[in-house]
Write an enzyme that holds these catalytic residues in place. Structure first.
Site, mmCIF file in Angstrom:
data_model
loop_
_atom_site.group_PDB
_atom_site.id
_atom_site.type_symbol
_atom_site.label_atom_id
_atom_site.label_comp_id
_atom_site.label_asym_id
_atom_site.label_seq_id
_atom_site.Cartn_x
_atom_site.Cartn_y
_atom_site.Cartn_z
ATOM 1 N N TYR A 136 44.437 -34.510 -9.494
ATOM 2 C CA TYR A 136 45.493 -34.251 -10.484
ATOM 3 C C TYR A 136 45.199 -34.921 -11.818
ATOM 4 O O TYR A 136 45.710 -34.506 -12.851
ATOM 5 C CB TYR A 136 46.856 -34.753 -9.985
ATOM 6 C CG TYR A 136 47.409 -34.019 -8.785
ATOM 7 C CD1 TYR A 136 46.750 -32.915 -8.256
ATOM 8 C CD2 TYR A 136 48.586 -34.417 -8.178
ATOM 9 C CE1 TYR A 136 47.247 -32.246 -7.154
ATOM 10 C CE2 TYR A 136 49.093 -33.751 -7.076
ATOM 11 C CZ TYR A 136 48.416 -32.669 -6.566
ATOM 12 O OH TYR A 136 48.909 -32.014 -5.478
ATOM 13 N N LYS A 186 39.255 -35.888 4.017
ATOM 14 C CA LYS A 186 38.448 -34.710 4.339
ATOM 15 C C LYS A 186 36.991 -35.136 4.219
ATOM 16 O O LYS A 186 36.195 -34.570 3.462
ATOM 17 C CB LYS A 186 38.824 -33.569 3.372
ATOM 18 C CG LYS A 186 38.246 -32.230 3.707
ATOM 19 C CD LYS A 186 38.865 -31.559 4.914
ATOM 20 C CE LYS A 186 38.149 -30.257 5.212
ATOM 21 N NZ LYS A 186 38.491 -29.688 6.525
ATOM 22 N N ASP A 218 43.255 -31.225 7.564
ATOM 23 C CA ASP A 218 43.662 -29.969 8.214
ATOM 24 C C ASP A 218 44.216 -30.253 9.612
ATOM 25 O O ASP A 218 45.239 -29.695 10.026
ATOM 26 C CB ASP A 218 42.505 -28.959 8.257
ATOM 27 C CG ASP A 218 41.162 -29.585 8.595
ATOM 28 O OD1 ASP A 218 41.045 -30.825 8.583
ATOM 29 O OD2 ASP A 218 40.216 -28.829 8.887
ATOM 30 N N ASP A 246 55.745 -33.096 1.862
ATOM 31 C CA ASP A 246 56.742 -32.019 1.897
ATOM 32 C C ASP A 246 56.846 -31.433 3.308
ATOM 33 O O ASP A 246 57.937 -31.108 3.784
ATOM 34 C CB ASP A 246 56.372 -30.904 0.911
ATOM 35 C CG ASP A 246 57.010 -31.137 -0.452
ATOM 36 O OD1 ASP A 246 57.348 -32.303 -0.744
ATOM 37 O OD2 ASP A 246 57.183 -30.171 -1.208
#
Ligand code: NAD
Length: 349
Positions: A136, A186, A218, A246
């Site tokens: 970000y 990851k 994942d 979320d």
């Protein structure tokens, strides 16, 4: 005497912060309060969503209890003047790099979860998300490929200092809970994640009482809905944490029940505490808002910024008792008012 900055904001923000304040008052602690406008209210009062006096108060305070910002009347202003900019401005000014989101199933609220009741019942975890780095905040832009195609790019990067400070928050949190930390990355494909994993492993030696595991993101997304009870504390980067937190909130149930904290150091001096919901313009002013998320945010503030663990536990227990006793606003399928829910919490204190 610790100073609490009350920034109620817009929509249901003032309604829920008022009730959180009532609960704090009932604890009989020595706390002082100062209130300032933020968001649309800040724009109305002083022409800016984060007026200088509000920012000054936020920086001086020992902790900030924030309601929510967002007001459809100001949606057409320049982006820099929109209410939502206040929260970004505060995070930036304060350097709050750690976002904590507990997700817990409340007995009696199993039906509000997106999971089967027997799975939801086991949910009791905290996600520690890094908030100021990652893809970000890396270099980003548009360019053209050798074939003349338009290409967008965003660079993912973490330095070891950034990883160490967020991992420290994760370890400290796990130490105070069930002693289990799961670091999510990851590392099978991302070099950023491999460094993340190396640094987290290096830090593990300082926390012999914490059991550290690693999980690919994942798999973590899958495990979170399959068997969320296996998690105690999850620490992860900004992008993965954005998505997983979320997901975890829907596992817990209504948005009106979930609190959050943003810290700039472990031990949390000057943290920012807020419900995860927004200003809910559709129900603002009607006395329908569920105040539990704001009340639970105040409990997190007691724990992380004010060193009042016992008071935090009392508030959390009182909310659980009110819910178990059937206190419900409309979002939970009931008909009680915002004030009536807080009354039920106060009765349980
Ligand atoms: P929202 O969270 O405000 O509302 C989503 C839905 O959940 C609505 O139907 C609302 O009525 C309901 N809801 C939310 N909180 C509730 C509560 N405490 N009790 C009962 N019901 C509740 O999200 P939105 O509608 O996408 O956004 C509304 C405004 O809030 C926008 O301006 C948005 O930018 C802003 N927002 C602010 C924050 C923040 O201040 N941190 C976070 C999210 C959204």
């Amino acid at each position: 005497m610790p100073l609490i900055a009350l920034l109620p904001g817009d929509g249901i923000g003032p309604e829920v912060v008022t009730q959180a304040r009532r609960v704090l008052d009932a604890l009989g602690l020595d706390l002082s309060y100062q209130e300032a406008p933020v968001g649309g209210a800040g724009y109305e009062a002083a022409g800016h969503p984060l007026p200088p006096a509000t920012l000054d108060l936020a920086m001086r305070a020992d902790a900030i209890l924030f309601g929510a910002v967002g007001d459809p009347r100001f949606d057409n202003l320049d982006r820099a003047l929109r209410p939502e900019q206040a929260i970004l401005g505060l995070r930036k000014a304060m350097g709050t790099f750690a976002n904590l989101r507990p997700a817990k199933g409340f007995p009696g609220l199993e039906d509000a979860s997106a999971l089967r009741p027997e799975v939801a019942r086991a949910l009791d975890l905290v996600i520690v998300r890094e908030l100021t780095g990652d893809v970000y905040f890396g270099e980003k832009g548009r360019r053209e490929t050798a074939d003349g195609l338009r290409q967008g790019y965003d660079v993912m990067a973490y330095d070891e200092g950034e990883v160490r400070r967020i991992a420290t928050v994760g370890f400290e949190m796990a130490k105070r809970r069930q002693g289990k930390l799961c670091s999510v990355d990851k590392a099978n494909v991302l070099e950023t994640s491999q460094l993340w994993r190396d640094v987290v492993n290096e830090l593990a030696g300082d926390y012999p009482e914490v059991t550290l595991t690693h999980m690919y993101v994942d798999n973590a997304a899958m495990q979170l809905v399959r068997a969320p009870g296996q998690f105690d504390v999850i620490v992860t980067g900004n992008l993965f944490g954005d998505i997983l937190s979320d997901q975890a909130s829907m596992c817990a149930g209504s948005i009106g029940m979930l609190a959050s904290a943003s810290l700039r150091e472990w031990a949390g001096a000057n943290g920012l505490y807020e419900p995860i919901h927004g200003s809910a313009p559709d129900i603002a002013g009607q006395g329908k808002a569920n105040p539990c998320a704001a009340i639970l945010s105040a409990a997190m503030m007691l724990r992380h910024s004010l060193g009042q663990e016992d008071a935090a536990l009392r508030v959390e227990a009182a909310v659980a008792k009110a819910i178990a006793g059937g206190a419900r606003t409309a979002d939970l399928g009931g008909s009680l008012s915002t004030t009536a829910i807080a009354d039920a919490v106060l009765a349980g204190l």
